[in-house]
Each structure stands twice: as C-alpha cells, then as structure tokens.
Design a protein around this motif. Structure first.
Motif, PDB file in Angstrom:
ATOM      1  N   ILE A   1       0.739  -1.370   0.115  1.00 61.32           N
ATOM      2  CA  ILE A   1      -0.081   0.195  -0.271  1.00 61.32           C
ATOM      3  C   ILE A   1       0.757   1.553   0.108  1.00 61.32           C
ATOM      4  O   ILE A   1       0.425   2.250  -0.058  1.00 61.32           O
ATOM      5  N   TYR A   2       1.923   1.146   0.914  1.00 59.52           N
ATOM      6  CA  TYR A   2       3.361   2.509   0.610  1.00 59.52           C
ATOM      7  C   TYR A   2       3.628   2.294  -0.809  1.00 59.52           C
ATOM      8  O   TYR A   2       3.196   3.909  -1.165  1.00 59.52           O
ATOM      9  N   GLU A   3       3.909   1.114  -1.775  1.00 60.54           N
ATOM     10  CA  GLU A   3       3.858   2.342  -2.830  1.00 60.54           C
ATOM     11  C   GLU A   3       2.672   2.269  -3.937  1.00 60.54           C
ATOM     12  O   GLU A   3       3.277   3.405  -4.801  1.00 60.54           O
ATOM     13  N   ILE A   4       1.789   1.855  -3.589  1.00 58.68           N
ATOM     14  CA  ILE A   4       0.510   2.450  -4.299  1.00 58.68           C
ATOM     15  C   ILE A   4      -0.100   3.684  -4.097  1.00 58.68           C
ATOM     16  O   ILE A   4      -0.314   4.866  -5.274  1.00 58.68           O
ATOM     17  N   ALA A   5       0.561   4.074  -2.735  1.00 57.68           N
ATOM     18  CA  ALA A   5       0.485   5.984  -1.748  1.00 57.68           C
ATOM     19  C   ALA A   5       0.868   6.407  -3.422  1.00 57.68           C
ATOM     20  O   ALA A   5       0.758   7.694  -3.065  1.00 57.68           O
ATOM     21  N   PHE A   6       2.469   6.377  -3.213  1.00 60.92           N
ATOM     22  CA  PHE A   6       3.531   6.632  -3.709  1.00 60.92           C
ATOM     23  C   PHE A   6       3.522   6.687  -5.552  1.00 60.92           C
ATOM     24  O   PHE A   6       3.276   8.480  -5.860  1.00 60.92           O
ATOM     25  N   ILE A   7       2.886   5.717  -6.221  1.00 60.48           N
ATOM     26  CA  ILE A   7       2.420   6.254  -7.071  1.00 60.48           C
ATOM     27  C   ILE A   7       0.904   7.268  -7.091  1.00 60.48           C
ATOM     28  O   ILE A   7       1.674   8.121  -8.524  1.00 60.48           O
ATOM     29  N   GLU A   8       0.133   7.114  -7.047  1.00 56.91           N
ATOM     30  CA  GLU A   8      -1.607   7.463  -6.405  1.00 56.91           C
ATOM     31  C   GLU A   8      -0.461   8.833  -6.453  1.00 56.91           C
ATOM     32  O   GLU A   8      -1.614   9.873  -7.118  1.00 56.91           O
ATOM     33  N   SER A   9      -0.075   9.530  -5.337  1.00 51.00           N
ATOM     34  CA  SER A   9       0.642  10.563  -4.770  1.00 51.00           C
ATOM     35  C   SER A   9       1.432  11.333  -6.160  1.00 51.00           C
ATOM     36  O   SER A   9       1.162  12.510  -6.683  1.00 51.00           O
ATOM     37  N   ALA A  10       2.267  10.319  -6.814  1.00 50.60           N
ATOM     38  CA  ALA A  10       3.057  11.288  -7.788  1.00 50.60           C
ATOM     39  C   ALA A  10       2.205  11.744  -8.916  1.00 50.60           C
ATOM     40  O   ALA A  10       2.364  12.784  -9.960  1.00 50.60           O
ATOM     41  N   LEU A  11       1.296  10.636  -9.100  1.00 49.72           N
ATOM     42  CA  LEU A  11       0.068  10.903 -10.825  1.00 49.72           C
ATOM     43  C   LEU A  11      -0.598  11.765 -10.441  1.00 49.72           C
ATOM     44  O   LEU A  11      -0.806  12.746 -10.893  1.00 49.72           O
TER      45      LEU A  11
END
Length: 461
Positions: free
Chosen positions: A170-180
């Motif tokens: 979920i950390y990686e998901i949150a990072f990707i979504e925040s960056a997008l």
C-alpha cells in the motif's frame, strides 16, 4: 447496536462428567440470572464481577432444582466474543444439557448457528479472519505439527506476515497515486528501478508462503497412504505394527484381506490415513476380485503408495501388474521377510526407476525397518524439520488461493516494469495483490463468504 443473545451446548453430546452451555449477548447475564440461584436461592449474577465463577443451581420456573452447576460470568469487552458471556458448567448427561438449554431458550436466548460465537468475535474486532479459521484448525488437529501451527496462527503469526506485506504494497500504491496526482512535487524519475527491487523481495516472500501450503496440507489432512502388494506379502502385518494393535487378520493363508481396511495413525508426528488393500493377483474368486478392483480405485487417489514385496519369493507377472498400476505415484517399496532367504533385492530390474533410498528391507515378524520407513516418509513429504522451526505453514486452501493470486499479481508488476509500462499499470496490479491478501484476514471479504466460512464450524464454538 443491541445484539440478540445466543446459546448453545458447547461440549459433545455424550454422557460425560461435565457439560457446558454457553451464552453470548447483552442479555446473557440477565437470562442466566433468571434460571440460576446461589446456595441461598438468590438471583444475583448481575452483581458479580467479571471473570468469576459461582456455585449454585439451575431452577425451573416453579423453583424446583434441575441441576447443581458452576456458572462463569465474563463481561464485555473482556470475553471471547467481546460481549457479555455466561457459561453454565453442568453435569454432562445429554438429557440434563438439553433441559438446561430449553430453559435458557425459554428465558429469552436463541439457539446459536454453527460458528456464531467465533463469528461474533470476528465481527466485533477481537480476532481477524485468519485467527478465526485457526480456531477450527485447532479443533480438528490430528497431530502435534498441525496443533502447533494452529496455535501460531491463533496467536497472530499469519496476521503479522500478511499485514507486513500489505503495508509495503500500500505504501507503493500511495506513492504512485500521489506522484500521478502531483507530478510537480513528486517525481517518478528512476522509480521503476527502485520498485523493481521491492517487487522482487515481495515475490520471494509470497513464493515462500505459497510453497508452505504443500507441507501445510500434509500437516492438516495427513498423507493419504495405500498399502499394496500380492497376497501374504505382509501388508496386514505392516498395518497392525503401525496401528499398534491387531486391526487386520494375519494368517498363513493367502488372500485373507478381501476388502479395504482404513486407519488413521500418527507416524513421527505426521498423520497417515492408511488403507490396507486386498492382495493383488489374478484370481477366479469373485469376492477377491472385488477387493482387487477396490484396491485399484484407492491407488488412483493416493498421496503415497507403500508396496510390500515378499522378498523370499521371486517376482512374477502379478508384481508387474502392480508396478504398472502404481506408476507415476510417490512410492516406498518394502522388501519384507528379509529374515528369510532373500530372492528379491534393491537391484531388481523392476525397481530401476526408483531412488534406492525408497527401497527398504523389512521384517514384519521381527519388526525391523519400520523406523527407517518413518524417516523415509518424512523426507518425502516434509521440507526440513517442522518440529523446531518457527515457520508458518498455510493449511487453509482459501489462504493458499489468496496468496497465489497476490503472487501472480506481483509477477505482473514485474512484467510491467520490464516492459517499461506507465506507472499506473503498476498501481493496478499492486492493488490486486493488496486486495487478495486482505481476504485472508477479513478486510476484503463479503458477507456471503463470511457466512460460508463460519457455517463449517461446530455449533457452540
């Protein structure tokens, strides 16, 4: 939100020393108070502190005593269900338990559904779904390994592993979504390379967990073992030695066993579900033919074939038929009657395709070779020493499927990175893995699945 009060007989319905009627719900103490009196014939359970036990009597409506009991009071939230719980410890006669149950129902409780107490513990947040299922695994444990693994899961070991995996994902998901969403302040430059290492680590851990399911199945269900051989080879003698008593008739007359015999034993801590079959040979005896045909059917479903060979006589066409029948299976060959003049050895041509470590000299008469047989079974089915390690083994097929789905999703993430796909592709498969793992602990499951899981529990648990 007020919940109704459930009740069930939580001990086996056999005439025994003690029986337990369990209640859970907001009215459980008041219902118990209406049917229980202390030695002074007072109704005072409501005034007692939590986690106390009290001596007295269960009484009918007219005040006559039904049984002498001990009543435990456990007040919310410090109970199995996080609700008020009362347990009536009565005499274990089936008639007595049923009568107390009737009185409790008349006083306002309803009969619990299978697994409803544990279901309430889950719904009220005391345990996660993996711990709930570990309860059932513990009840059905048939050997030391299975019991220890269930205790580990009940203590949260599987939950800890799943939560750690999900937190990383979920950390990686949150990072990707925040960056997008905010590319001006969060850069994805070089991120695929960083993610690749993390994905590889997750894949390794998921694969290790997935691989444990093979051992887990053996731990929980046991090894489906079929003993085959020609008549009078020593199959029934082997069964009797493993079981520890005379379960099968043993005589000098060939063809004594006409039907399959089934026994469950613990062998070196592993459960073996053993089937002893009729001696396999060409015969005109109608009854013996039926036994041979049954033997062929059970062989097809076996995890392990134990082929008992009479090593004191040459092998013949019946042995060739047996070898053909069991080909493709996991096989241990026991060269029995090694205390006599031996005609068959490990170098027999028919055994050329087998590992020599799986060909064991035995003497059922002298009880020789059985210990080596036990060690060989362990080596064939278990990876490493299960007694002393702290590994968790997946014993639940639902958990295995969930981990498999998560593993395949992570493989897809790896593939997307290798193919230089856009980052939102990573997020889709990462979320799929996250959701799959969530089903194990109950965070991604629907009501229908929850009901199905708990319907498999016994009533009163």
């Amino acid at each position: 939100m007020k919940s109704d009060t459930i009740a069930a007989i939580s001990t086996a319905m056999t005439n025994s020393g003690i029986g337990i009627i369990r209640m859970s719900g907001e009215d459980s103490i008041s219902i118990a108070d209406s049917v229980f009196v202390n030695t002074n014939h007072k109704r005072c359970l409501k005034s007692y502190q939590s986690h106390t036990i009290h001596y007295g009597y269960i009484v009918r409506r007219d005040g006559t005593i039904l049984d002498e009991v001990m009543v435990s009071v456990m007040k919310a939230p410090y109970s199995y269900t996080k609700e008020d719980v009362v347990e009536i410890n009565c005499h274990g006669g089936t008639f007595v338990m049923r009568k107390i149950m009737e009185i409790v129902i008349e006083a306002g409780a309803r009969t619990a559904q299978p697994g409803e107490f544990t279901k309430r513990a889950f719904l009220n947040g005391r345990i996660d779904l993996s711990k709930a299922e570990a309860v059932m695994d513990m009840i059905s444990s048939q050997n030391e390994f299975a019991l220890k693994n269930s205790v580990k899961q009940l203590n949260g070991s599987l939950l800890k592993i799943i939560k750690a995996l999900r937190e990383e994902i979920i950390y990686e998901i949150a990072f990707i979504e925040s960056a997008l969403d905010d590319p001006e302040h969060i850069s994805l430059d070089g991120y695929p390379e960083k993610l690749s290492g993390k994905v590889e680590n997750l894949i390794i851990r998921l694969k290790k967990l997935l691989d444990s399911a093979d051992d887990g199945k053996i731990l929980k269900e046991g090894i489906h073992t079929v003993i085959v051989g020609k008549p009078n080879a020593g199959k029934s003698s082997l069964l009797n030695i493993l079981v520890g008593e005379e379960k099968a008739i043993v005589t000098e007359v060939a063809g004594t066993t006409r039907d399959v015999l089934e026994e469950t034993i613990s062998l070196g801590g592993i459960t073996l579900n053993i089937i002893d079959t009729a001696g396999i040979r060409n015969t005109d005896d109608i009854v013996e033919k039926i036994g041979v045909e049954k033997a062929r059917k059970v062989v097809a479903e076996a995890d392990l074939i134990v082929y008992v060979v009479d090593a004191s006589v040459p092998m013949d066409e019946n042995d060739s038929d047996i070898m053909e029948m069991i080909s493709g299976k996991k096989i241990i060959i026991l060269l029995n009657k090694s205390d006599l003049n031996v005609c068959v050895t490990e170098t027999e041509e028919k055994f050329s395709f087998l590992d020599k470590n799986k060909i064991i000299k035995t003497s059922m008469k002298e009880k020789e070779g059985v210990e080596l047989f036990t060690e060989t079974v362990r080596d064939m089915f278990l990876h490493g020493d299960l007694i002393y390690n702290d590994e968790i083994y997946l014993t639940n097929m639902r958990h295995k499927e969930a981990v498999k789905d998560a593993y395949e999703s992570m493989l897809q993430v790896r593939k997307s990175i290798e193919n230089q796909m856009p980052e939102d592709f990573y997020s889709i498969d990462l979320m799929s893995a996250y959701s799959s793992l969530g089903t194990i602990i109950g965070e991604e499951v629907g009501e229908d699945l929850i009901n199905e899981i708990f319907s498999k529990f016994c009533t009163g648990k």
